[in-house]
Design a protein around this motif. Sequence first.
Motif, mmCIF file in Angstrom:
data_model
loop_
_atom_site.group_PDB
_atom_site.id
_atom_site.type_symbol
_atom_site.label_atom_id
_atom_site.label_comp_id
_atom_site.label_asym_id
_atom_site.label_seq_id
_atom_site.Cartn_x
_atom_site.Cartn_y
_atom_site.Cartn_z
ATOM 1 N N HIS A 69 -10.262 -0.088 -1.979
ATOM 2 C CA HIS A 69 -9.646 -0.809 -0.879
ATOM 3 C C HIS A 69 -8.833 -1.989 -1.401
ATOM 4 O O HIS A 69 -9.037 -2.445 -2.511
ATOM 5 C CB HIS A 69 -10.735 -1.273 0.101
ATOM 6 N N GLU A 128 -1.586 -3.603 -0.637
ATOM 7 C CA GLU A 128 -2.032 -3.823 0.728
ATOM 8 C C GLU A 128 -2.704 -2.589 1.310
ATOM 9 O O GLU A 128 -3.106 -2.587 2.467
ATOM 10 C CB GLU A 128 -0.815 -4.182 1.606
ATOM 11 N N ARG A 129 -2.745 -1.551 0.500
ATOM 12 C CA ARG A 129 -3.283 -0.313 1.073
ATOM 13 C C ARG A 129 -4.424 0.214 0.223
ATOM 14 O O ARG A 129 -4.620 -0.230 -0.917
ATOM 15 C CB ARG A 129 -2.162 0.742 1.152
ATOM 16 N N THR A 130 -5.123 1.119 0.731
ATOM 17 C CA THR A 130 -6.224 1.734 0.008
ATOM 18 C C THR A 130 -5.660 2.773 -0.947
ATOM 19 O O THR A 130 -4.649 3.423 -0.662
ATOM 20 C CB THR A 130 -7.182 2.433 0.992
#
Lengths: 391, 783
Positions: free
Chosen positions: A339, A310-312
């Motif tokens: 991303h 869910e995160r970069t």
Amino acid sequence: LIFAVMRLTKPTLFTNIPVTCEERDLPGNLFNQLMKDDPSTVKGAETLMLGEMLTLPQNFGFSKLYGKGLDYLYVLQLVFSFADLQTSSQRLNLSASSAAVAELKPDCCIDDVIHHEVKEIGTHILVCAVSYTTQTGEKMYFRKFFKFQVLKPLDVKTKFYNAETDEVFLEAQIQNITTSPMFMEKVSLEPSMMYNVAELNTVDTAGESESTFGTRTYLQPMDTRQYLYCLKPKQEFAEKAGVIKGVTVIGKLDIVWKTNLGERGRLQTSQLQRMAPGYGDVRLSLETIPDTVNLEEPFDITCKITNCSERTMDLVLEMCNTNSIHWCGVSGRQLGKLHPSSSLHLALTLLSSVQGLQSVSGLRLTDTFLKRTYEYDDIAQVCVVSSEIKQ
Amino acid sequence: SSAKDAKSTSGEDDSRDIVQQKTQEEILFHEETIDLGGDEFESEGNETVSEDSNNFVDKLNEQMMESVIISDSPNNSEDDTGELGCLQEIVDQMEAKDNQKTQAEADKEEFLSNESETEHEETPKDISEIGTDDQASLKEDSIQEAVKEEPKLGNNVPVETKPNNVDENTPEDQMLSPSTTKPSSEAEPIPVCTIFSQANNANSQPQLFLPDGFEPQMVKSPSFSSIIETPVKYNPQVVQPSPSLSKFFGDPVNTNTLASDFFDSFTTSNFISVSNPNASSSVPEQMSSLSNGGDGSSSNPTFPVQNGRPEAGGPPSSLEITQSPKPFSQIQAVFAGSDDPFATALNMSELDRRNDAWIPSEETRNVLISVATQQYSTVFIDKENLTMPGLKFDNIQGDAVKDLMLRFLGEQAAVKRQVLNANSVEQSFVGLKQLISSKNWRAAVDLCGRLLTAHGQGYKKSGLPASHTTDSLQLWFVRLALLVKLDLFQNAEMEFEPFGNLDQPDLYYEYYPNVYPGRKGSMVPFSMRILHAELPQYLGNPQESLDRLHSMKIICAKILENLEQGLAEDGSMTNITQENRQASVQLWRSRLGRVMYSMANCLLMMKDYVLAVDAYHSVIKYYPQQEPQLLSGIGRIFLQIGDIKTAEKYFQDVEKVTHKLDGLQSQIMVLMNRAFLHLGQNNFAEAHRFFTEVLKIDSSNAVANNNAAVCLLYLGKLKDSLRQLEGMVQQDPQHYLHESVLFNLTTMYELESSRSMQKKQALLEAVAVKEGDSFNTQCLKLG
């Protein structure tokens, strides 16, 4: 007033037992003549066991109900009947002509054939109710219940195989658990909106597709068949394929079969669900790889790295040589920011120093934000041959 | 399972009654559910409404049962009385027809009997057993008496003897019977005589020689010793468990007359055979002589020939084994070339060889060879290798139709039921045929049993040595075939058991060189082999059937191969004319086809449809004229599986094949197939249309009639359907009182009305007039 219900299973063909003799035997042509005179034999081929005579099913399963208090003197002025089918979960109204209003003369009858496709397994109760008015204006009503069991006709088992690519193979084992042979008219997989399906149950030979089941088009009782399907995610979903997590809906099997004299059966499975393989935070999949390479000659592979988290992420690629696999190029290079749900393609070069089937291993991705390292071993196999052989 | 069905139906009825009684005092609009526990449709409790209704309905039902047929009361529905009336008419019609028919049958039988007499082949006998002067003179006495007797009886039998067969004269014979003299009427120098009856009735032949001449030879089994000591037994001593039989044997005083009724041709042979092939040859002779005597009291040498009554056609059996005893010199005079080993072979009829050919197993062949080479010494054969059949049960005679009539229609009606039974026909092949063609198969089985008892293979004779003749095996075949036809498979299996695999040496003619000199091959009729092979499949062991059929197939193929290579059927070097070879190839090809047919049927029964279809395809090769029927049959197999498309393909093939034929028959076939196809597509309306088309061409087509009616039922037109079926039964009860039709009809009756019982009983009456004791009453569901 008699109310009779029967189940119209298909009639069967009468089979006779041929007993023949020859001209010179004691009975002369007596036996043969007897068989010729028997209306149930096939004329001209009396020895053929399977006749043409239709007989009503043995277990006709009908039942009668008597309305009481009626003599044949009475003229029924109104007959109102309906049939309901009640299952454990629902109650269906079957009769189309439930509001049929008719005058029933003495010794006349109203015949109605009701078709209904049974969709549930288990106990069913057929509720038949008749209400009527006699000539004298008396209102009458009776009803009757017919209980019957619907047994499972087929046993369907499914198994999923995940390919290295995004393809999913579905093996469906279909077993006939009835007591009569079944002709499988159609077995198809209706894919969910995410997938395209390819059936792998025929072999193309010279333009003609031939069933993998051979000439045997039917399933004997307790026989099992395996059907194989290949599912590919549609383009628009393929992009996100790496992101799909947890349970996904694949589609449902639609099975149509026929038994005695074309009696039709149909079964649709519920939506088949598959647990998508977990890929962790970062998924590395191979896009291209040669199947056979020369010993000690570099070759290229293309990897696809997808951020499933869910995160970069900010990734660093390291390549560690194994006994046989040697990576070419710089280890520890920055791949840049990735991303969520996005992916990047990566071309890599390597060579093998050992012959035989070699496993491509040794890739390490490190997320610099979380200082977490993901290891990718055994991502693919290549066959390594010496260069002389290849030529 | 139809019995089960019937039971459950009656169970239903019962439960309904109970419910009705329960609800008698109950009030309107209440419900009650009773689960009878079946997984099929079962009836549940029922409900009603009106107050005192229950009693009333019950009463109503009861009353109607009796009243409908009898009364014309306007209260009764016109429809129903009409229908029932019709059925009664049928009954009447049938009765009338029946009378006519029996007349016709009788005529036909007379014809048959004539035929049968002229047809059979004569088998030469050796006369070795008539050894002593004593015996010869005794014999003369009896014959003279017999001659005297003849004019009295009024059915004189002119005995005509024909030169026919070569007798193989053995030195032994000569030694044994140097002084045998012959009565004048038999003075012709030929060993065999054929009787042509003047009237239609041929009497059995006069006794030619006495059984006392029987000289038992060495028997290896110790258990027989007692029998040997008393070569001739009185009939009354025979164990006869059956009351019907004991009637004939029970009273020694009356034996003469009674037994002569019974045994015009066969006798109770008390001579349980003999394992020595040479010795055993005497037994058939014994029997033939006894049969000529016609009274069975062979122990009395002076007993005159007495024929109780004129009998139609002496059965071929007696003739076949009959011979006139002759001085040996005369025989030698006729067959001067009898030393020639080929003389006998030449004499053996082509037909015999062709039909009886069979290839024994290695073991059996060895025994047969040793029998042939060691004619004068005893060949010891293991008891295991002998066929010792006997009736395993007695008297399955019974008439289910009559039983039902007693139960449902009362004694008066039951008395009217008259069917032939084993006692009411002549105790011969003629009577047997009469019973078979009048569909009194149970009685026919019974009669076969009696005739076999006369051959010494009766009840409890199993396991005792027996000697076989063409006739005894034919009788066994008929009996077993009828048992199968009656669905009495277990019984058939029991009685088949002593025959083993039908390959024991004593089932070959070569085993009896003295009785059947020069004759080769198997006594077992080919059809009996088929029956034997098919039987296990009806008892749930189709694999065994397939095994047996395969070994039959191998032998048939081998015989065909032998023929192609210019050999005789059994592989021996015999010259066969081209014509005969052709006929033989044809016969054996059709037999091979018959085996393939059985295989296909068996595979179908096993539900191995792929193989069954293949097998039917290969049957087409042997019976090309049946191609359209077989292709249609294959199409129906696919329909049964549910493979409509393939079925359609086959039906199209049929249309292609029949296109050239353009006969009525093929037209019907095509229409029928189309109807079936529509049936498979659940299009009952169209199916009905095509069945009706067939009826336009052939209005008496039972199948189309029945099937059209079934279609109507599925279209919800019960009344129309019933009308069609009833119309059909009325139209020609002779043919349409078929099990399947009646089953459908009773099923519809049950569905249609509360008075199904009466209607079924009306059917029963119709059946009672028309059908024999082999009728399967289950289809009436009178339970």
